[in-house]
Design an enzyme around this catalytic site. Structure first.
Site, PDB file in Angstrom:
ATOM      1  N   LYS A   1      83.212  55.741  87.279  1.00  0.00           N
ATOM      2  CA  LYS A   1      84.359  56.533  87.736  1.00  0.00           C
ATOM      3  C   LYS A   1      85.337  55.731  88.567  1.00  0.00           C
ATOM      4  CE  LYS A   1      81.350  59.192  90.680  1.00  0.00           C
ATOM      5  NZ  LYS A   1      80.789  58.190  91.600  1.00  0.00           N
TER       6      LYS A   1
ATOM      7  N   LYS B   1      79.409  49.448  81.887  1.00  0.00           N
ATOM      8  CA  LYS B   1      79.088  50.864  82.065  1.00  0.00           C
ATOM      9  C   LYS B   1      80.361  51.680  82.327  1.00  0.00           C
ATOM     10  CE  LYS B   1      77.500  52.466  86.197  1.00  0.00           C
ATOM     11  NZ  LYS B   1      77.477  53.773  86.798  1.00  0.00           N
TER      12      LYS B   1
ATOM     13  N   LYS C   1      79.031  45.175  93.481  1.00  0.00           N
ATOM     14  CA  LYS C   1      80.069  45.767  94.338  1.00  0.00           C
ATOM     15  C   LYS C   1      80.603  44.754  95.341  1.00  0.00           C
ATOM     16  CE  LYS C   1      79.869  50.082  92.879  1.00  0.00           C
ATOM     17  NZ  LYS C   1      80.257  51.447  92.861  1.00  0.00           N
TER      18      LYS C   1
HETATM   19  P1  ATP Z   1      80.992  54.245  90.996  1.00  0.00           P
HETATM   20  O1  ATP Z   1      81.965  53.726  90.003  1.00  0.00           O
HETATM   21  O2  ATP Z   1      81.628  54.786  92.233  1.00  0.00           O
HETATM   22  O3  ATP Z   1      79.866  53.305  91.274  1.00  0.00           O
HETATM   23  P2  ATP Z   1      79.705  55.712  88.914  1.00  0.00           P
HETATM   24  O4  ATP Z   1      80.695  56.196  87.951  1.00  0.00           O
HETATM   25  O5  ATP Z   1      78.922  54.523  88.547  1.00  0.00           O
HETATM   26  O6  ATP Z   1      80.355  55.522  90.342  1.00  0.00           O
HETATM   27  P3  ATP Z   1      77.701  57.154  90.251  1.00  0.00           P
HETATM   28  O7  ATP Z   1      78.163  58.079  91.290  1.00  0.00           O
HETATM   29  O8  ATP Z   1      77.216  55.820  90.691  1.00  0.00           O
HETATM   30  O9  ATP Z   1      78.795  56.938  89.159  1.00  0.00           O
HETATM   31  O10 ATP Z   1      76.554  57.812  89.359  1.00  0.00           O
HETATM   32  C1  ATP Z   1      76.269  59.168  89.289  1.00  0.00           C
HETATM   33  C2  ATP Z   1      75.042  59.387  88.440  1.00  0.00           C
HETATM   34  O11 ATP Z   1      75.397  59.263  87.075  1.00  0.00           O
HETATM   35  C3  ATP Z   1      73.926  58.370  88.663  1.00  0.00           C
HETATM   36  O12 ATP Z   1      72.697  58.986  88.434  1.00  0.00           O
HETATM   37  C4  ATP Z   1      74.201  57.346  87.608  1.00  0.00           C
HETATM   38  O13 ATP Z   1      73.039  56.666  87.221  1.00  0.00           O
HETATM   39  C5  ATP Z   1      74.709  58.193  86.471  1.00  0.00           C
HETATM   40  N1  ATP Z   1      75.702  57.475  85.676  1.00  0.00           N
HETATM   41  C6  ATP Z   1      76.889  56.981  86.115  1.00  0.00           C
HETATM   42  N2  ATP Z   1      77.553  56.374  85.136  1.00  0.00           N
HETATM   43  C7  ATP Z   1      76.761  56.472  84.035  1.00  0.00           C
HETATM   44  C8  ATP Z   1      76.896  56.022  82.698  1.00  0.00           C
HETATM   45  N3  ATP Z   1      77.963  55.355  82.299  1.00  0.00           N
HETATM   46  N4  ATP Z   1      75.901  56.321  81.828  1.00  0.00           N
HETATM   47  C9  ATP Z   1      74.817  57.016  82.223  1.00  0.00           C
HETATM   48  N5  ATP Z   1      74.628  57.444  83.480  1.00  0.00           N
HETATM   49  C10 ATP Z   1      75.575  57.188  84.385  1.00  0.00           C
END
Ligand code: ATP
Ligand code: LTN
Length: 335
Positions: A204, A201, A117
């Site tokens: 969002k 990954k 980040k």
């Molecule tokens: P950001 O982009 O703001 O970092 P994010 O999409 O990575 O957000 P988080 O809010 O960080 O999502 O994650 C929410 C939950 O979902 C956490 O437990 C994270 O481990 C899980 N998660 C997020 N993206 C994935 C993914 N692509 N596959 C599996 N688990 C995920």
């Protein structure tokens, strides 16, 4: 006595930093829903974590409410679990300060998410971004959580939380339960990759390659038809050489409730022209009822307010118990 009868406690949270994705559903929320019957669950919308990168205030406020509606639409039930917004329970910030005094600079510097980040937001590397894992530790430890269901990417943060808890318990005496990360099986969505770049990954805050829970079926279909694959034609799981197809297989299995072997057999001899729309269809069908239910919920603001207010009260009572204990241990004068 209380300890013998107490159900194991579960805590988890998601940042309202963007709309919920298929990744967060498969990696986390799906697990949260099934855990509700067996465990004492506390689920949070971690808005204080979201402001570690710059947010538009109006969007943040709207997304918080939408995220609650989506939690409910996915099957989280306020009669079974505590659902609340992090900033409504000030004990999170209070414990976070204290725990920060038991966390090493070096430990925080090693966190993968911080490194990523701070590269993505090189012009705004704040102290909040750096101490993000301390606030996450406070979230978990306040509720004496036994289990933390998260995606694979959060394992390191839960490990750090354990280290902080262990250190604190060691300096004083048994204060915190040591939490354990609960991570989905790999073929059930521990790490869903981006449809545009299967080496990173699905996230969002990176709309490219993302499927959102609220996407309508035609958008979902379009995204899957465009998903990056490879120049072969065979549908088989091979993460090294066929990351795109392997990711689609994982998504298909998790959405349709099939094993990898079943899915490979089903598409044997068929090309991507058949496979990709089938994955799109399975996902569209999985998400359809959630999308419709969330849209209904968003029309009932009074209900949503009732849910998060009650959640904050219940969470606050649990949190205060831990915080009182911590104040005593560190030597603060009782108020
Ligand atoms: P950001 O982009 O703001 O970092 P994010 O999409 O990575 O957000 P988080 O809010 O960080 O999502 O994650 C929410 C939950 O979902 C956490 O437990 C994270 O481990 C899980 N998660 C997020 N993206 C994935 C993914 N692509 N596959 C599996 N688990 C995920
Ligand atoms: N860091 C997590 C979100 C999060 C969390 C938590 C998860 C904040 N506090 C407590 C589990 C338990 C993320 O980025 N997904």
């Amino acid at each position: 006595m209380e300890n013998q009868t107490r159900k194991k406690r579960v805590f988890s949270g998601i940042q309202p930093s963007g709309d919920l994705t298929l990744g967060s559903y498969m990696g986390a929320i799906k697990n949260w829903v099934t855990m509700q019957d067996e465990y004492d669950c506390v689920y949070c919308i971690v808005d204080m974590h979201a402001i570690t990168v710059r947010q538009n205030p109006a969007d943040l406020r709207r997304r918080c409410l939408e995220q609650l509606a989506q939690y409910l639409a996915c099957g989280l039930d306020p009669a079974k679990s505590i659902l609340f917004v992090q900033s409504h329970v000030p004990q999170h910030a209070e414990l976070s300060w204290i725990l920060g005094c038991y966390t090493q600079f070096g430990e925080l510097s090693r966190m993968t998410q911080f490194k990523q980040k701070s590269q993505q937001h090189a012009d705004n590397i704040t102290a909040g971004l750096f101490t993000y894992p301390v606030l996450m530790a406070a979230d978990i430890l306040l509720y004496q959580a036994d289990y933390v269901p998260v995606g694979e990417d959060q394992r390191q943060h839960v490990e750090l939380c354990r280290d902080i808890a262990q250190r604190f318990n060691g300096v004083y005496s048994e204060t915190f339960v040591l939490p354990e990360a609960l991570i989905q099986r790999v073929d059930q969505g521990a790490r869903i990759m981006s449809l545009g770049n299967p080496l990173s990954k699905m996230s969002k805050s990176d709309p490219d390659g993302c499927v959102y829970l609220m996407d309508p079926p035609e958008v979902i279909q379009r995204k899957f038809k465009r998903a990056v694959t490879d120049s072969e034609t065979s549908v088989r799981y091979d993460k090294e050489n066929k990351p795109g197809v392997s990711n689609l297989l994982t998504i298909y299995c998790a959405a349709a409730g099939k094993s990898l072997e079943e899915a490979e057999a089903e598409f044997a001899g068929q090309g991507y022209g058949v496979f990709k729309p089938a994955v799109g269809e399975a996902v569209a069908e999985l998400l359809r009822p959630m999308r419709e239910e969330a849209a209904r919920m968003m029309k009932d603001k009074a209900y949503l307010e009732g849910v998060y207010r009650e959640g904050a009260q219940r969470a606050g009572r649990l949190a205060q118990r831990t915080l009182d204990k911590v104040h005593r241990k560190v030597g603060f004068v009782a108020r």
